[in-house]
Design an enzyme around this catalytic site. Structure first.
Site, short mmCIF file in Angstrom:
data_model
loop_
_atom_site.label_atom_id
_atom_site.label_comp_id
_atom_site.label_asym_id
_atom_site.label_seq_id
_atom_site.Cartn_x
_atom_site.Cartn_y
_atom_site.Cartn_z
N LYS A 146 0.83 -1.21 0.00
CA LYS A 146 0.00 0.00 0.00
C LYS A 146 0.86 1.26 0.00
CE LYS A 146 -2.32 -0.98 3.81
NZ LYS A 146 -1.66 -2.24 4.21
N ARG A 182 -9.32 0.78 8.89
CA ARG A 182 -8.78 -0.53 9.21
C ARG A 182 -9.75 -1.37 10.04
NH1 ARG A 182 -2.89 0.44 8.96
NH2 ARG A 182 -1.75 -1.46 9.42
N ARG A 212 11.50 -5.83 5.05
CA ARG A 212 11.11 -4.43 4.81
C ARG A 212 11.94 -3.46 5.67
NH1 ARG A 212 4.95 -2.40 5.00
NH2 ARG A 212 5.05 -2.73 7.23
N ARG A 256 11.22 -1.37 11.06
CA ARG A 256 10.18 -1.02 12.03
C ARG A 256 10.10 -2.08 13.12
NH1 ARG A 256 5.08 0.26 8.23
NH2 ARG A 256 4.11 -0.81 9.96
N ARG A 290 0.11 -9.19 13.53
CA ARG A 290 -0.48 -8.19 12.63
C ARG A 290 -1.34 -8.85 11.55
NH1 ARG A 290 4.26 -5.07 10.43
NH2 ARG A 290 2.73 -3.62 9.61
P1 AMP Z 1 0.97 0.69 9.03
O1 AMP Z 1 2.17 1.51 8.77
O2 AMP Z 1 -0.22 1.12 8.20
O3 AMP Z 1 1.23 -0.80 8.90
O4 AMP Z 1 0.53 0.97 10.56
C1 AMP Z 1 1.41 0.63 11.61
C2 AMP Z 1 0.62 0.48 12.90
O5 AMP Z 1 -0.04 1.72 13.21
C3 AMP Z 1 -0.50 -0.55 12.88
O6 AMP Z 1 -0.04 -1.87 13.13
C4 AMP Z 1 -1.40 -0.03 13.99
O7 AMP Z 1 -0.88 -0.31 15.27
C5 AMP Z 1 -1.30 1.47 13.77
N1 AMP Z 1 -2.33 1.96 12.82
C6 AMP Z 1 -2.12 2.52 11.59
N2 AMP Z 1 -3.28 2.84 11.01
C7 AMP Z 1 -4.25 2.45 11.87
C8 AMP Z 1 -5.68 2.49 11.83
N3 AMP Z 1 -6.34 3.00 10.78
N4 AMP Z 1 -6.36 2.01 12.91
C9 AMP Z 1 -5.71 1.52 13.98
N5 AMP Z 1 -4.38 1.43 14.08
C10 AMP Z 1 -3.65 1.90 13.03
#
Ligand code: AMP
Length: 210
Positions: free
Chosen positions: A13, A88, A123, A156, A167
């Site tokens: 994404k 999400r 990653r 990360r 996750r």
């Molecule tokens: P990402 O970079 O999109 O994989 O997001 C990393 C982490 O941020 C996720 O594993 C969640 O802990 C948190 N996070 C990001 N976006 C959301 C969302 N829309 N709702 C809840 N938690 C989020």
């Protein structure tokens, strides 16, 4: 054009959002990047979000919904935007709809769990601008300094092996149902996400008719 990118963590994404942002000249909004920046800066939001993020759980809906509402109200979103990592959960999708934001298309980048596991463990990401790298498909420079912004490129914490499984479970139980939400509204397009970065972006652009 108001777009939502759907897909498992590591489906691509962030990578596709970067490409689409240039092609469509609209901003990408990544809740993950906003939250990571808050954690890095030690803000109140960051302190609240940190533990959830590092253990691979979702941050509470109320927090991310208010982040998104604030961000979408900014001037640069008035001609459209690309949402990466939001919504999400079904309540997040409903809150977005209730706030009057019309989503034109939700594109799901489909990638199998096995491919996700291989991708996430390799990653890397720029801590400053969020640009994504991968040790095999898009290696970062040897000094781990981001060529785009000079920030440091890191792994990360939530890409550590023990967190990746958590996750994926969260994705299947809480995020995947959103596909149905957009399908019911005639907005969902699914594109294959395992054929390389360029083929995936071509499929997305074709689906969008641009
Ligand atoms: P990402 O970079 O999109 O994989 O997001 C990393 C982490 O941020 C996720 O594993 C969640 O802990 C948190 N996070 C990001 N976006 C959301 C969302 N829309 N709702 C809840 N938690 C989020």
């Amino acid at each position: 054009m108001n777009l939502v990118l759907l897909g498992a963590p590591g489906a691509g994404k962030g990578t596709q959002a970067e490409i689409l942002k240039e092609k469509l000249a609209i901003p990408t909004i990544s809740t993950g990047n906003i939250l990571r920046e808050a954690v890095k800066n030690g803000t109140k939001l960051g302190l609240e979000a940190k533990e959830y993020m590092e253990s691979g759980k979702l941050v509470p809906d109320a927090l991310v919904i208010s982040i998104i509402k604030e961000r979408l109200a900014e001037d640069d979103c008035k001609n459209g935007f690309i949402l990466d990592g939001f919504p999400r959960t079904i309540p997040q999708a409903e809150a977005l709809e209730k706030s009057g934001v019309v989503i034109d298309r939700a594109v799901e980048i489909a990638v199998s769990d096995d491919a996700i596991l291989a991708r996430l463990s390799g990653r890397r990401v720029c801590i400053k601008c969020g640009a994504p790298y991968h040790i095999v498909s898009c290696p970062p420079p040897a000094d781990n300094i981001c060529p785009k912004c000079g920030g440091e490129i890191i792994t990360r914490k939530d890409d550590l092996p023990e967190t990746i499984k958590a996750r994926l479970e969260v994705y299947h139980s809480q995020t995947e149902p959103i596909k149905g939400f957009y399908e019911e509204r005639g907005k969902l397009t699914v594109v294959p996400g395992e054929g390389g970065i360029e083929n995936t972006s071509r499929a997305i652009l074709e689906a969008l008719g641009v």
